[in-house]
Design a protein around this motif. Structure first.
Motif, short mmCIF file in Angstrom:
data_model
loop_
_atom_site.label_atom_id
_atom_site.label_comp_id
_atom_site.label_asym_id
_atom_site.label_seq_id
_atom_site.Cartn_x
_atom_site.Cartn_y
_atom_site.Cartn_z
N LYS A 47 0.82 -1.21 0.00
CA LYS A 47 0.00 0.00 0.00
C LYS A 47 0.85 1.27 0.00
O LYS A 47 0.33 2.35 -0.24
CB LYS A 47 -0.93 0.02 1.23
CG LYS A 47 -1.80 -1.20 1.41
CD LYS A 47 -2.82 -1.39 0.32
CE LYS A 47 -4.01 -0.48 0.43
NZ LYS A 47 -5.02 -0.80 -0.63
N ASN A 59 -2.83 -5.93 -6.68
CA ASN A 59 -3.79 -5.30 -5.77
C ASN A 59 -4.08 -3.85 -6.21
O ASN A 59 -3.17 -3.11 -6.57
CB ASN A 59 -3.23 -5.30 -4.34
CG ASN A 59 -4.15 -4.60 -3.36
OD1 ASN A 59 -3.87 -3.50 -2.88
ND2 ASN A 59 -5.27 -5.23 -3.07
N ASP A 60 -5.32 -3.47 -6.18
CA ASP A 60 -5.78 -2.07 -6.35
C ASP A 60 -5.63 -1.45 -7.74
O ASP A 60 -6.48 -0.68 -8.15
CB ASP A 60 -5.03 -1.10 -5.40
CG ASP A 60 -5.47 -1.25 -3.96
OD1 ASP A 60 -6.52 -1.86 -3.72
OD2 ASP A 60 -4.73 -0.76 -3.08
N GLY A 79 -11.07 -3.48 -4.17
CA GLY A 79 -11.94 -3.38 -2.99
C GLY A 79 -13.14 -2.52 -3.28
O GLY A 79 -13.30 -2.00 -4.39
N ASP A 95 -12.18 0.82 -4.51
CA ASP A 95 -11.33 0.88 -5.72
C ASP A 95 -12.19 1.06 -6.96
O ASP A 95 -13.40 1.27 -6.88
CB ASP A 95 -10.46 -0.39 -5.80
CG ASP A 95 -9.54 -0.52 -4.58
OD1 ASP A 95 -9.02 0.51 -4.14
OD2 ASP A 95 -9.38 -1.65 -4.07
MG LIG Z 1 -7.97 -2.20 -2.45
#
Ligand SMILES: [Mg+2]
Ligand SMILES: Cc1ncc(COP(=O)(O)OP(=O)(O)O)c(N)n1
Ligand SMILES: Cc1nc(C(=O)O)sc1CCOP(=O)(O)O
Length: 371
Positions: free
Chosen positions: A196, A224-225, A241, A244
């Protein structure tokens, strides 16, 4: 090319062979090129077809290969075949070390798609000298092969997703690659790169290395993301998520063959993820976890709901480890995702093997149904 003037003896009779005109000589060369590349395309398609048929049991994909082979055969006329001169072909001895290397089915398929596409391009260009329609036909065929490749590779990717029961989501680590490789050695087939806080340069560098590592072990690599980074490094997909990018937008950018995962914490989010077209869902957090501090646990009740209601693969996530995995399995989970259990393990290979062994065990209720 044939010599200008020469004599040939047939049944003891000496005959003079008329020399080819320059135009005829060129035509013979074109025919030889067409003949060699028609064979090359047919052979490559056959290799791909065998995998679609026996490896995937996929009638559509095998049927498409067969259709393309049959279309090809229509162009392989007697006059083109007659130009064949295998003994005089200096190319039969030429090979490249890469032709000898196949690290697995994926590399075998990719090498053969490459071979087929190159040969079709040759057929398209030289075919124009023979017959204008031939150029057009092979251009269309080349595009059909691109579509076939994308469908086949996408199909393989989704099959592997469905076969994956353990999902490792990474956390920043000085031993990132070594830890992931240990897990891959234990049988991991699905990895998500999650950091992150890193700069994009670091993310790109680490993700590229991890993607290569995963593919070398035949595992899937998910970002991720970030859809942009997933595209940049040709990841197998992205995990998004609730905060996102919307799934529809990601799908537009990534296309139908890439995997899109969505986190969900309750039944409404799950139903929406499914209708939005997610390929898999995260179900959690099952237990509170410092990896996602401050997020309330959804609990095993949500696992029970997912087991009854999700038609797509779902991974229970959040606080799952070797001590509680059986509670999660008993609540109905067949797939789990973990961060700390593997990233902080002293022996990730052994922990991977243990978690997989629990996930693969036959569940008592299934056993009793079968008996
Ligand atoms: Mg995310
Ligand atoms: C498999 C899986 N499930 C859930 C998540 C969490 O995604 P998100 O809610 O977007 O949170 P971040 O991971 O971005 O912090 C996940 N990453 N993987
Ligand atoms: C990244 C993530 N997402 C979650 C969710 O519920 O959406 S829980 C989680 C962290 C899971 O980490 P650990 O295995 O270390 O508990």
């Amino acid at each position: 090319m044939k010599e200008a003037d020469y004599y040939e003896s047939t049944n003891g009779v000496v005959v003079m062979v008329e020399p080819y005109s320059q135009k005829e000589q060129i035509q013979q060369v074109v025919y030889r090129i067409l003949d060699a590349n028609l064979d090359r395309t047919r052979e490559g398609l056959r290799i791909i077809e065998e995998w679609c048929r026996f490896g995937l049991n996929n009638v559509q994909l095998a049927g498409e290969c067969k259709y393309l082979r049959q279309e090809l055969a229509k162009w392989h006329t007697a006059e083109i075949r007659a130009a064949r001169d295998t003994v005089g072909d200096i190319g039969t001895e030429l090979s490249h070390p890469q032709e000898e290397q196949r690290s697995g089915i994926k590399s075998l398929l990719q090498a053969n798609f490459c071979r087929v596409q190159e040969a079709l391009r040759v057929l398209e260009e030289y075919g124009k000298l023979h017959n204008l329609n031939m150029g057009k036909a092979f251009k269309q065929m080349r595009y059909r092969v691109y579509t076939l490749e994308s469908n086949l590779m996408g199909y393989q990717r989704h099959q592997l997703l469905w076969r994956s029961h353990l999902y490792l989501v990474t956390s920043p680590s000085d031993t990132l690659l070594a830890t992931v490789e240990s897990a891959l050695k234990g049988g991991l087939t699905l990895l998500q790169y999650r950091d992150k806080n890193a700069d994009d340069t670091v993310r790109l560098e680490q993700a590229t290395k991890l993607r290569q590592l995963c593919h070398a072990y035949g595992a899937l690599f998910i970002m991720n993301d970030r859809v942009d980074l997933a595209l940049a490094i040709d990841a197998d997909g992205v995990h998004l998520g609730q905060q996102d990018m919307p799934i529809a937008m990601a799908r537009q950018l990534l296309g139908p063959q890439k995997i899109i995962g969505r986190s969900t914490t309750n039944s409404e989010e799950m139903q929406k993820a499914i209708t939005d077209g997610a390929d898999y869902i995260g179900v959690g957090p099952i237990y509170e976890t410092p990896t996602k501090a401050g997020k309330a646990a959804a609990g095993l009740e949500y696992v029970r709901y997912a087991a009854q209601n999700s038609p797509i693969p779902w991974f229970a996530i959040g606080g799952i480890d070797a001590n509680n995995i059986n509670d999660v399995i008993d609540a109905g989970a067949e797939r789990v995702a973990v961060v700390r259990s593997l990233m902080q393990a002293e022996q990730p290979t052994l922990v991977t093997q243990y978690l997989l062994s629990q996930l693969n065990r036959v569940k008592p209720q299934q056993e009793s149904i079968q008996n």
